[in-house]
Design a protein around this motif. Structure first.
Motif, PDB file in Angstrom:
ATOM      1  N   GLY A  90       0.785  -1.225   0.000  1.00 37.87           N
ATOM      2  CA  GLY A  90       0.000   0.000   0.000  1.00 37.87           C
ATOM      3  C   GLY A  90       0.819   1.278   0.000  1.00 37.87           C
ATOM      4  O   GLY A  90       0.252   2.367   0.020  1.00 37.87           O
ATOM      5  N   ARG A  91       2.142   1.171   0.011  1.00 37.39           N
ATOM      6  CA  ARG A  91       3.002   2.360  -0.007  1.00 37.39           C
ATOM      7  C   ARG A  91       3.994   2.218  -1.155  1.00 37.39           C
ATOM      8  O   ARG A  91       4.685   1.217  -1.265  1.00 37.39           O
ATOM      9  CB  ARG A  91       3.764   2.521   1.303  1.00 37.39           C
ATOM     10  CG  ARG A  91       2.856   2.721   2.488  1.00 37.39           C
ATOM     11  CD  ARG A  91       3.664   2.932   3.766  1.00 37.39           C
ATOM     12  NE  ARG A  91       4.056   4.320   3.909  1.00 37.39           N
ATOM     13  CZ  ARG A  91       3.313   5.227   4.545  1.00 37.39           C
ATOM     14  NH1 ARG A  91       2.181   4.884   5.074  1.00 37.39           N
ATOM     15  NH2 ARG A  91       3.732   6.476   4.641  1.00 37.39           N
ATOM     16  N   TYR A  92       4.057   3.246  -1.984  1.00 35.76           N
ATOM     17  CA  TYR A  92       4.866   3.192  -3.200  1.00 35.76           C
ATOM     18  C   TYR A  92       5.811   4.384  -3.246  1.00 35.76           C
ATOM     19  O   TYR A  92       5.568   5.408  -2.616  1.00 35.76           O
ATOM     20  CB  TYR A  92       3.953   3.195  -4.432  1.00 35.76           C
ATOM     21  CG  TYR A  92       2.913   2.110  -4.381  1.00 35.76           C
ATOM     22  CD1 TYR A  92       3.184   0.846  -4.887  1.00 35.76           C
ATOM     23  CD2 TYR A  92       1.667   2.328  -3.787  1.00 35.76           C
ATOM     24  CE1 TYR A  92       2.248  -0.174  -4.817  1.00 35.76           C
ATOM     25  CE2 TYR A  92       0.722   1.325  -3.704  1.00 35.76           C
ATOM     26  CZ  TYR A  92       1.014   0.070  -4.230  1.00 35.76           C
ATOM     27  OH  TYR A  92       0.090  -0.929  -4.142  1.00 35.76           O
ATOM     28  N   ARG A  93       6.860   4.243  -4.026  1.00 35.55           N
ATOM     29  CA  ARG A  93       7.772   5.372  -4.188  1.00 35.55           C
ATOM     30  C   ARG A  93       7.219   6.381  -5.200  1.00 35.55           C
ATOM     31  O   ARG A  93       7.559   7.546  -5.174  1.00 35.55           O
ATOM     32  CB  ARG A  93       9.153   4.856  -4.593  1.00 35.55           C
ATOM     33  CG  ARG A  93       9.763   4.016  -3.452  1.00 35.55           C
ATOM     34  CD  ARG A  93      11.250   3.911  -3.568  1.00 35.55           C
ATOM     35  NE  ARG A  93      11.639   2.857  -4.484  1.00 35.55           N
ATOM     36  CZ  ARG A  93      12.887   2.693  -4.937  1.00 35.55           C
ATOM     37  NH1 ARG A  93      13.843   3.537  -4.581  1.00 35.55           N
ATOM     38  NH2 ARG A  93      13.174   1.701  -5.746  1.00 35.55           N
ATOM     39  N   GLU A  94       6.388   5.894  -6.108  1.00 33.73           N
ATOM     40  CA  GLU A  94       5.627   6.784  -7.005  1.00 33.73           C
ATOM     41  C   GLU A  94       4.175   6.395  -6.846  1.00 33.73           C
ATOM     42  O   GLU A  94       3.841   5.220  -6.981  1.00 33.73           O
ATOM     43  CB  GLU A  94       6.082   6.585  -8.455  1.00 33.73           C
ATOM     44  CG  GLU A  94       5.269   7.371  -9.466  1.00 33.73           C
ATOM     45  CD  GLU A  94       5.774   7.132 -10.891  1.00 33.73           C
ATOM     46  OE1 GLU A  94       6.514   7.977 -11.408  1.00 33.73           O
ATOM     47  OE2 GLU A  94       5.433   6.089 -11.491  1.00 33.73           O
ATOM     48  N   PHE A  95       3.313   7.371  -6.567  1.00 31.35           N
ATOM     49  CA  PHE A  95       1.910   7.026  -6.311  1.00 31.35           C
ATOM     50  C   PHE A  95       1.020   8.130  -6.839  1.00 31.35           C
ATOM     51  O   PHE A  95       1.367   9.313  -6.844  1.00 31.35           O
ATOM     52  CB  PHE A  95       1.676   6.798  -4.812  1.00 31.35           C
ATOM     53  CG  PHE A  95       2.198   7.914  -3.944  1.00 31.35           C
ATOM     54  CD1 PHE A  95       3.536   7.958  -3.596  1.00 31.35           C
ATOM     55  CD2 PHE A  95       1.357   8.919  -3.503  1.00 31.35           C
ATOM     56  CE1 PHE A  95       4.024   9.012  -2.808  1.00 31.35           C
ATOM     57  CE2 PHE A  95       1.837   9.966  -2.718  1.00 31.35           C
ATOM     58  CZ  PHE A  95       3.185  10.011  -2.378  1.00 31.35           C
ATOM     59  N   LEU A  96      -0.150   7.698  -7.289  1.00 34.55           N
ATOM     60  CA  LEU A  96      -1.094   8.607  -7.916  1.00 34.55           C
ATOM     61  C   LEU A  96      -2.073   9.111  -6.865  1.00 34.55           C
ATOM     62  O   LEU A  96      -2.640   8.313  -6.111  1.00 34.55           O
ATOM     63  CB  LEU A  96      -1.829   7.823  -8.998  1.00 34.55           C
ATOM     64  CG  LEU A  96      -2.458   8.527 -10.171  1.00 34.55           C
ATOM     65  CD1 LEU A  96      -1.468   9.455 -10.852  1.00 34.55           C
ATOM     66  CD2 LEU A  96      -2.936   7.469 -11.160  1.00 34.55           C
ATOM     67  N   GLN A  97      -2.271  10.410  -6.819  1.00 36.09           N
ATOM     68  CA  GLN A  97      -3.225  11.007  -5.893  1.00 36.09           C
ATOM     69  C   GLN A  97      -4.302  11.746  -6.692  1.00 36.09           C
ATOM     70  O   GLN A  97      -4.027  12.271  -7.768  1.00 36.09           O
ATOM     71  CB  GLN A  97      -2.529  12.038  -5.000  1.00 36.09           C
ATOM     72  CG  GLN A  97      -1.420  11.486  -4.135  1.00 36.09           C
ATOM     73  CD  GLN A  97      -1.940  10.858  -2.858  1.00 36.09           C
ATOM     74  OE1 GLN A  97      -1.821   9.658  -2.654  1.00 36.09           O
ATOM     75  NE2 GLN A  97      -2.554  11.640  -1.997  1.00 36.09           N
ATOM     76  N   ALA A  98      -5.502  11.777  -6.166  1.00 40.02           N
ATOM     77  CA  ALA A  98      -6.584  12.557  -6.775  1.00 40.02           C
ATOM     78  C   ALA A  98      -7.131  13.478  -5.700  1.00 40.02           C
ATOM     79  O   ALA A  98      -7.808  13.032  -4.783  1.00 40.02           O
ATOM     80  CB  ALA A  98      -7.669  11.638  -7.321  1.00 40.02           C
ATOM     81  N   ASP A  99      -6.775  14.756  -5.800  1.00 38.72           N
ATOM     82  CA  ASP A  99      -7.075  15.723  -4.744  1.00 38.72           C
ATOM     83  C   ASP A  99      -8.166  16.700  -5.166  1.00 38.72           C
ATOM     84  O   ASP A  99      -8.202  17.128  -6.321  1.00 38.72           O
ATOM     85  CB  ASP A  99      -5.825  16.573  -4.443  1.00 38.72           C
ATOM     86  CG  ASP A  99      -4.809  15.852  -3.580  1.00 38.72           C
ATOM     87  OD1 ASP A  99      -4.768  14.615  -3.643  1.00 38.72           O
ATOM     88  OD2 ASP A  99      -4.052  16.538  -2.873  1.00 38.72           O
ATOM     89  N   ILE A 100      -9.007  17.075  -4.219  1.00 35.94           N
ATOM     90  CA  ILE A 100      -9.837  18.260  -4.385  1.00 35.94           C
ATOM     91  C   ILE A 100      -9.590  19.184  -3.207  1.00 35.94           C
ATOM     92  O   ILE A 100      -9.407  18.736  -2.078  1.00 35.94           O
ATOM     93  CB  ILE A 100     -11.351  17.950  -4.472  1.00 35.94           C
ATOM     94  CG1 ILE A 100     -11.782  16.941  -3.407  1.00 35.94           C
ATOM     95  CG2 ILE A 100     -11.744  17.476  -5.860  1.00 35.94           C
ATOM     96  CD1 ILE A 100     -13.279  16.686  -3.384  1.00 35.94           C
ATOM     97  N   ASP A 101      -9.574  20.458  -3.494  1.00 34.92           N
ATOM     98  CA  ASP A 101      -9.451  21.486  -2.456  1.00 34.92           C
ATOM     99  C   ASP A 101     -10.342  22.655  -2.826  1.00 34.92           C
ATOM    100  O   ASP A 101     -10.547  22.952  -4.004  1.00 34.92           O
ATOM    101  CB  ASP A 101      -8.007  21.994  -2.348  1.00 34.92           C
ATOM    102  CG  ASP A 101      -7.078  21.029  -1.638  1.00 34.92           C
ATOM    103  OD1 ASP A 101      -6.843  21.217  -0.440  1.00 34.92           O
ATOM    104  OD2 ASP A 101      -6.595  20.087  -2.299  1.00 34.92           O
ATOM    105  N   ILE A 102     -10.853  23.311  -1.777  1.00 33.17           N
ATOM    106  CA  ILE A 102     -11.536  24.591  -1.956  1.00 33.17           C
ATOM    107  C   ILE A 102     -10.766  25.592  -1.115  1.00 33.17           C
ATOM    108  O   ILE A 102     -10.527  25.364   0.068  1.00 33.17           O
ATOM    109  CB  ILE A 102     -13.006  24.544  -1.482  1.00 33.17           C
ATOM    110  CG1 ILE A 102     -13.750  23.405  -2.186  1.00 33.17           C
ATOM    111  CG2 ILE A 102     -13.690  25.882  -1.734  1.00 33.17           C
ATOM    112  CD1 ILE A 102     -15.160  23.170  -1.635  1.00 33.17           C
ATOM    113  N   ILE A 103     -10.317  26.649  -1.757  1.00 27.05           N
ATOM    114  CA  ILE A 103      -9.467  27.605  -1.054  1.00 27.05           C
ATOM    115  C   ILE A 103     -10.048  28.993  -1.261  1.00 27.05           C
ATOM    116  O   ILE A 103     -10.614  29.293  -2.313  1.00 27.05           O
ATOM    117  CB  ILE A 103      -8.005  27.470  -1.557  1.00 27.05           C
ATOM    118  CG1 ILE A 103      -7.021  28.151  -0.607  1.00 27.05           C
ATOM    119  CG2 ILE A 103      -7.843  27.987  -2.966  1.00 27.05           C
ATOM    120  CD1 ILE A 103      -5.579  27.674  -0.830  1.00 27.05           C
ATOM    121  N   ASP A 104      -9.963  29.827  -0.223  1.00 27.53           N
ATOM    122  CA  ASP A 104     -10.515  31.178  -0.344  1.00 27.53           C
ATOM    123  C   ASP A 104      -9.529  32.167   0.258  1.00 27.53           C
ATOM    124  O   ASP A 104      -8.483  31.775   0.772  1.00 27.53           O
ATOM    125  CB  ASP A 104     -11.881  31.243   0.361  1.00 27.53           C
ATOM    126  CG  ASP A 104     -12.789  32.308  -0.246  1.00 27.53           C
ATOM    127  OD1 ASP A 104     -12.281  33.198  -0.963  1.00 27.53           O
ATOM    128  OD2 ASP A 104     -13.999  32.242  -0.015  1.00 27.53           O
TER     129      ASP A 104
END
Lengths: 448, 448
Positions: free
Chosen positions: B120-134
């Motif tokens: 479950g831990r990789y040296r290269e890994f894909l992330q899919a992020d969402i953020d709301i910033i103001d």
């Protein structure tokens, strides 16, 4: 977190509307690649330095080596890939027993080169590659097929007029050998500089490399031949050089031009100056120029290689072509102003009457999303004028008002462009197809 | 090219069918993010080491530094990003004047950490992020909204039962301060180890850090509280600790649980042991566990940060959540056998009668592709049995025979599963919708 931001040159990062334009371009490329039967692979960003180094050109020193900050000393064992061909060849060797050949793959990923950034050249750049690779031998018809895939991609994108310039290295090699020149790779590399240093510069380098004046003149004469049809064959014959490799190359290239002109007329030109620097090409080579500025550089290049990979027992010949997405978008987006029709996927903003009824607005949004309509609920229960302004500023075409509003007249939806406001049901209303997703927008003074 | 392939551990590279499964997952994530009004950005792979370092935890030494092979000596100035939050914060600072706030972005990219690879831990890994910033302030309702986006993603994917565990750091901070504990961050970090070292281990560390026995008991009691509804509020009250931050946190978390249970019932649980290691979270924190193996680790984490970025004058508060795509797929694909229904996008193979009529087959393929049907022309005019085998081996469901064949009976298309062969017109025939694209396939012994 550090507050000082130091911009770094040579990287292409887009603001949201331009990023959406990039996504539309990438989605189109992917769609066409898949329509033509290519399967996606992604490879890790890193390869061993041993594998990356020594691929021809003086590229080795531009490779980015990687070391953990915890282990700063010693030579890097891993580096970032500088193209997608080297990792693909490694992937094929590593997985040969599990792949079905001929294997058609596409790969859309960034690559990295530590070179001086300049127009159209970046330190991180996105490539979109297709390759067909087989075991032992590979039919010639793939070399024409790849051109048609690229033509299909570009027919769907607003890139303006372009030409795919095609040559076959066998023509050059056979011609050089017929002339008595032995250093074929060296001669190809010199002729490849024609655009940069001109005919006189190339002649000088050829003479320095040991060519006779007659040989240099003939090499330059060959490089000057360029025809949109198969007329190049007679023009080469007229130079009076003979060699069996030359015959083979001329027949192959003529067949490619014929197929291309039947299926994608006006796109391909036989251009015998095209050499490509990389050593591994052994047959057809491609470069693609925008007609409005050929000097910008190739936006799509590739070729045939008889032995890109070998495991000692088996050899894997292939043919591949790579769209330089970052270079293309550097021209279309950065220089020419191509962008998207809005800076967000959102088609509908659902207004909020007051914070107590936010859940009603959320339910409308859920209903619209369930039918594939990108929808946002307004961040604050501000005055409706402010909420409309919020949508307008982002290019969101529709604002939805829930019936719980002051006048209790039921749900309504307003088209911000026309100002029209109509009653609507969140279970059935949909925006016009053209408004559902952002689309590509060319600036008014459209150069294409 | 070097023939020896040395596999490198810690990288997730898929064979074609599994890569298609990954693409379907990524397409689903992207689609839902866009339906909820997030705009895509991509950032370069590299940040300055100055910006990457010092983000909390002992992560610095795991950063991959980058140096050109031509400049091997000295400290690296650039490094590969280890998450998508640090590059996003830098992007916001660099482009603040050109972004429209509140800014909702999604970002689906790889990140890199030079850590020891493990399950479950990789040296290269894909992330899919969402953020709301103001800018300046951020409404609380976003903290519930992000949960609903994630619930919408997971509702469309075969990931099995899962729970999003939610806490609010204000609850912990208020509770600790109410107990008289001053080192809030240090205490959070210790409690965060509860899963790894157990209650006795945590108690030992808390006592070593200067807590009284009573304080340690209370910290552990708080961490044990977990309810699917708002019952956690009374359970905390029953511990008898009071502080205004605690009140604020309890009210916020109760509101989130209520909204989540209305819009996505059964997905969210208030879990007061969730702390998250990173220093920058200041409010809600999320972790997501698969019910069938909570110990596998969080597949989706994030939280609220009041000052992720600041340019000295303005502060940018935000809330974000990140799907650990590689970790999730390491479970679903690698361990549980999720894959795609075929290893190629191709729905139809057009057979070739003989090489002379290859162009007829190409015309059929062009007609099918023009209507969005992924189509491949057979590589060789082999016996039809061989061409059918070619399709079958790849899972291509249909083979098309052009009318120019021996029996001149017009175009026909064969369904390889049923064996049915019917007359067809390349201008109008289409496969069933379910066959047009590959789909996700779970193994027979479906654990989900």
């Amino acid at each position: 977190m550090a507050t000082k931001v130091t911009p770094i040159s040579g990287f292409q990062e887009w603001l949201p509307a331009d990023r959406i334009a990039e996504q539309i371009v990438l989605d189109t490329i992917r769609e066409v690649f898949e329509l033509h039967g290519f399967a996606s692979i992604n490879t890790r960003a890193m390869e061993t330095v041993e594998r990356l180094a020594g691929q021809g050109e003086d590229a080795d020193k531009e490779i980015y080596g990687i070391r953990r900050l915890a282990d700063p000393s010693g030579a890097a064992e891993l580096g970032l890939h500088f193209d997608l061909t080297v990792p693909f060849a490694r992937y094929v060797l590593e997985n040969a027993g599990k792949l079905t050949f001929p294997f058609r793959r596409y790969q859309i990923q960034p690559a990295w080169r530590g070179e001086r950034p300049q127009r159209g050249r970046y330190r991180e750049f996105l490539q979109a590659d297709i390759d067909i690779i087989d075991v032992g031998s590979l039919p010639d018809h793939y070399e024409a097929e790849l051109l048609l895939v690229v033509a299909d991609v570009f027919a769907r994108l607003p890139i303006g007029d372009y030409r795919i310039h095609v040559n076959d290295r066998k023509i050059c090699e056979g011609f050089y050998r017929g002339l008595g020149i032995e250093d074929v790779i060296g001669t190809l590399r010199v002729v490849d500089k024609l655009d940069k240093i001109g005919a006189d510069g190339v002649r000088k380098l050829l003479l320095e490399a040991g060519c006779t004046d007659e040989q240099a003149t003939q090499c330059l004469a060959l490089a000057e031949i360029s025809t949109a049809d198969t007329g190049f064959v007679d023009q080469v014959r007229a130079l009076g050089v003979t060699h069996e490799l030359l015959d083979e190359g001329l027949a192959k290239l003529a067949a490619i031009i014929e197929v291309a002109n039947e299926h994608a007329p006006g796109v391909v030109v036989a251009d015998l100056r095209i050499a490509r620097g990389l050593d591994y090409y052994t047959g057809t080579v491609y470069e693609t120029m925008l007609e409005r500025e050929p000097g910008y550089g190739s936006i799509c290049s590739g070729g045939r290689y008889d032995a890109l990979a070998t495991d000692g027992k088996r050899t894997f010949p292939g043919v591949g072509i790579s769209i330089g997405v970052s270079r293309l978008l550097g021209k279309l987006i950065t220089e020419e102003g191509l962008t998207a029709s809005r800076e967000t996927p959102v088609a509908v903003l659902v207004a909020v009457n007051d914070e107590e009824s936010r859940r009603d607005s959320m339910r409308v949004a859920t209903a619209l999303r369930s039918r594939g309509i990108p929808t946002l609920v307004a961040p604050k229960a501000a005055k409706f004028g402010k909420q409309i302004q919020f949508a307008d500023r982002r290019g969101i075409p529709f604002v939805w008002f829930t019936g719980a509003g002051a006048d209790e007249k039921g749900d309504q939806v307003k088209d911000l462009r026309s100002g029209d406001q109509v009653s609507a049901d969140s279970g059935s209303w949909a925006p016009p197809e053209a408004d559902l997703r952002p689309s590509l927008v060319l600036p008014e003074s459209d150069a294409t």
